[in-house]
Design an enzyme around this catalytic site. Sequence first.
Site, short mmCIF file in Angstrom:
data_model
loop_
_atom_site.label_atom_id
_atom_site.label_comp_id
_atom_site.label_asym_id
_atom_site.label_seq_id
_atom_site.Cartn_x
_atom_site.Cartn_y
_atom_site.Cartn_z
N ASP A 109 0.60 -1.54 -0.24
CA ASP A 109 -0.20 0.29 -0.02
C ASP A 109 0.56 1.55 0.06
O ASP A 109 1.84 1.40 1.07
CB ASP A 109 -1.00 0.05 1.19
CG ASP A 109 -2.15 1.10 1.58
OD1 ASP A 109 -2.68 1.46 0.59
OD2 ASP A 109 -1.89 1.93 2.39
N GLU A 157 2.03 -0.25 -4.00
CA GLU A 157 1.24 0.99 -5.25
C GLU A 157 1.74 1.57 -5.50
O GLU A 157 2.61 2.28 -3.95
CB GLU A 157 -0.47 0.59 -4.31
CG GLU A 157 -1.04 1.67 -4.85
CD GLU A 157 -1.88 2.15 -4.04
OE1 GLU A 157 -1.81 2.30 -2.45
OE2 GLU A 157 -2.89 2.69 -4.03
N HIS A 213 -10.19 -1.28 -5.32
CA HIS A 213 -11.10 -1.00 -4.57
C HIS A 213 -11.19 0.67 -3.96
O HIS A 213 -12.32 1.22 -3.78
CB HIS A 213 -10.66 -1.36 -3.14
CG HIS A 213 -9.75 -1.42 -2.43
ND1 HIS A 213 -8.67 -1.56 -3.05
CD2 HIS A 213 -9.27 -0.81 -1.54
CE1 HIS A 213 -7.58 -0.68 -2.23
NE2 HIS A 213 -7.98 -0.60 -1.74
O1 TEU Z 1 -4.82 3.49 -1.89
C1 TEU Z 1 -3.79 5.35 -1.93
C2 TEU Z 1 -4.28 5.77 -2.61
O2 TEU Z 1 -3.85 7.20 -2.98
C3 TEU Z 1 -5.66 6.76 -1.68
O3 TEU Z 1 -5.74 7.93 -2.26
C4 TEU Z 1 -6.57 6.33 -3.25
O4 TEU Z 1 -5.68 6.32 -4.93
C5 TEU Z 1 -6.87 6.90 -4.01
O5 TEU Z 1 -8.30 7.04 -2.78
C6 TEU Z 1 -8.37 7.23 -5.19
O6 TEU Z 1 -9.83 7.72 -5.18
C7 TEU Z 1 -4.24 3.30 -0.24
C8 TEU Z 1 -5.96 2.14 -0.41
O7 TEU Z 1 -5.77 1.33 -2.08
C9 TEU Z 1 -7.07 3.03 -0.46
O8 TEU Z 1 -7.89 1.84 -0.37
C10 TEU Z 1 -6.53 3.42 0.88
O9 TEU Z 1 -7.57 4.63 1.63
C11 TEU Z 1 -5.36 4.98 1.32
O10 TEU Z 1 -3.86 3.89 0.58
C12 TEU Z 1 -4.69 4.06 2.55
O11 TEU Z 1 -4.59 3.29 2.77
#
Ligand code: TEU
Length: 560
Positions: free
Chosen positions: A200, A257, A330
Amino acid sequence: MANKTWWKESVVYQIYPRSFNDTNGDGIGDLKGITEKLDYLKDLGIDVIWLSPVYQSPNDDNGYDISDYRKIMTEFGTMEDWDELLEQMHTREMKLMMDLVVNHSSDEHEWFQQSRQSKDNPYRDYYIWRAGKEGKEPNNWESIFSGSAWKYDEQTNEYFLHLFSKKQPDLNWENPKVRQEVYDLMKFWLDKGIDGFRMDVINLISKVPGLPDGKTHEGKKYASGADFYMNGPRIHEFLQEMNKEVLSKYDVMTVGEMPGVDTEQAQLYTGEDRQELNMVFQFEHMDLDSGPSGKWELKPLTLQDLKFTFTKWQKGLENDGWNSLYLNNHDQPRMVSRFGDDGEYWLESAKMLATFLHMLQGTPYIYQGEEIGMTNVHFDSIDDYQDIETLNMYREKLEEGNDPKDIMRSIYVKGRDNARTPMQWDDSENAGFTAGTPWLKVNPNYNEINADRQVNDVNSIFHYYKRLIQLRKENEIVVYGTYDLLLPDHPTIYAYTRTLGAEKLLVILNFSKEASNFELPSECHYQSKELFISNYEVDEAESINRIELKPYEARVYKLK
Ligand code: TEU
Ligand code: CA
């Protein structure tokens, strides 16, 4: 040709456990619910399951705020349920990739509870604490979930950094003890037999020393600090240390990610001889329909932008490094609603998009429900939405005087709850997801769109995905063939080839609801052609020199 490995040849299915399948009637998906559906996933042809976080969490951000990395979230079940799930996956020759969330923990983690006690607590430097400046936050960084990225804690009269929610304090990776804690928890799960990690926001863990202010914009109270925490100064050092200490000791698949990563950086993160990660989730194609102020500012997507971005990534990593392939997850709206047509041409456009993605070079990721064409949702009231990112934004924009109708329009198009409505299994109440009250409302279109109907319909989106996955397993060219773009300037057709030795795949996609005329480019010589897959009935004998493509028509030919 790129070195052959299992994770390049695999198809991954992402499960968001909270919304997948509830077996105890509490309205929340659980591990037993996943075990119950493994045969469905095996039938689809899935090799690897990426499980969004299932660790203990107060669920401020639905499990991306972890309070104990070695315990299973109570709502999802027990460690015994998890052991059973892993065993049942391995029995079916499926692999498990867990979600590693170590840029931050939950504020309810023991480490943070200790850290905030006092400035000389042994855990103080597990997190990023700073004194305020002139009665304000230590710098002007904005949280990705709205507001300041700092929260004042009166216990020690200091602020702590949280790039995400106030309950997600950033871990201090400059502290070798933190890094060792992370390596130990990774080994805990790897020694239990998992097959990899999705990491993440892993390119945010190295911050620029001094945490400098970001550039403010007219009328904005806070600024993006992305220049000072994305792909930071020690990121490669940290990832190479993680690889040396942990990853190199196991046969695992890793995907980082990485918001804001570009192809040059991605080559450094995923190069075969870099000893860092196998692949990254990049976001360039996820930002094409966002304005300068970010995702909530809607901007029309153009096919030109899509061609440019995907071609840049296909060519950028073709010799060294490896692409992940995804159009939703998601955090993103449903792909058929965003890139296709969830109305008149729902079936055709869902299949066309699947063809587009699965014929590219890279490892494809299928997000739960994508394989049956699940769509965005449209709840009338903000009270039906649950996602912290959405709710924080709504409150902030309302305070700034924006029209609630405009804010809701952005939520309908880009809100993360679009992807989090419960999986639609059948046309029984609550789509067969739960016998109780679902934690988030089910999309009302579950009567028409559900797995049960599609598993029994050979012309369904489910069976089309199954065929695409089968083609990947039967033809090396789908995995290892070189990508080349055709017709770069065509306004509605996206065409590309894959080449491996004497074989060529010709992929022709109509990205519009208008009929579109395809002319075979002169460079596409062939002796024989074989129709690989199509989303309409096609007369195989028909010449391909000129084709009038139907709305959202997709065809793949193998040329020799
Ligand atoms: O998401 C990383 C992130 O940048 C998120 O802000 C996402 O790209 C954005 O919400 C798109 O609208 C990761 C996880 O996938 C996400 O579910 C978590 O909320 C976030 O990190 C914090 O852990
Ligand atoms: Ca449950």
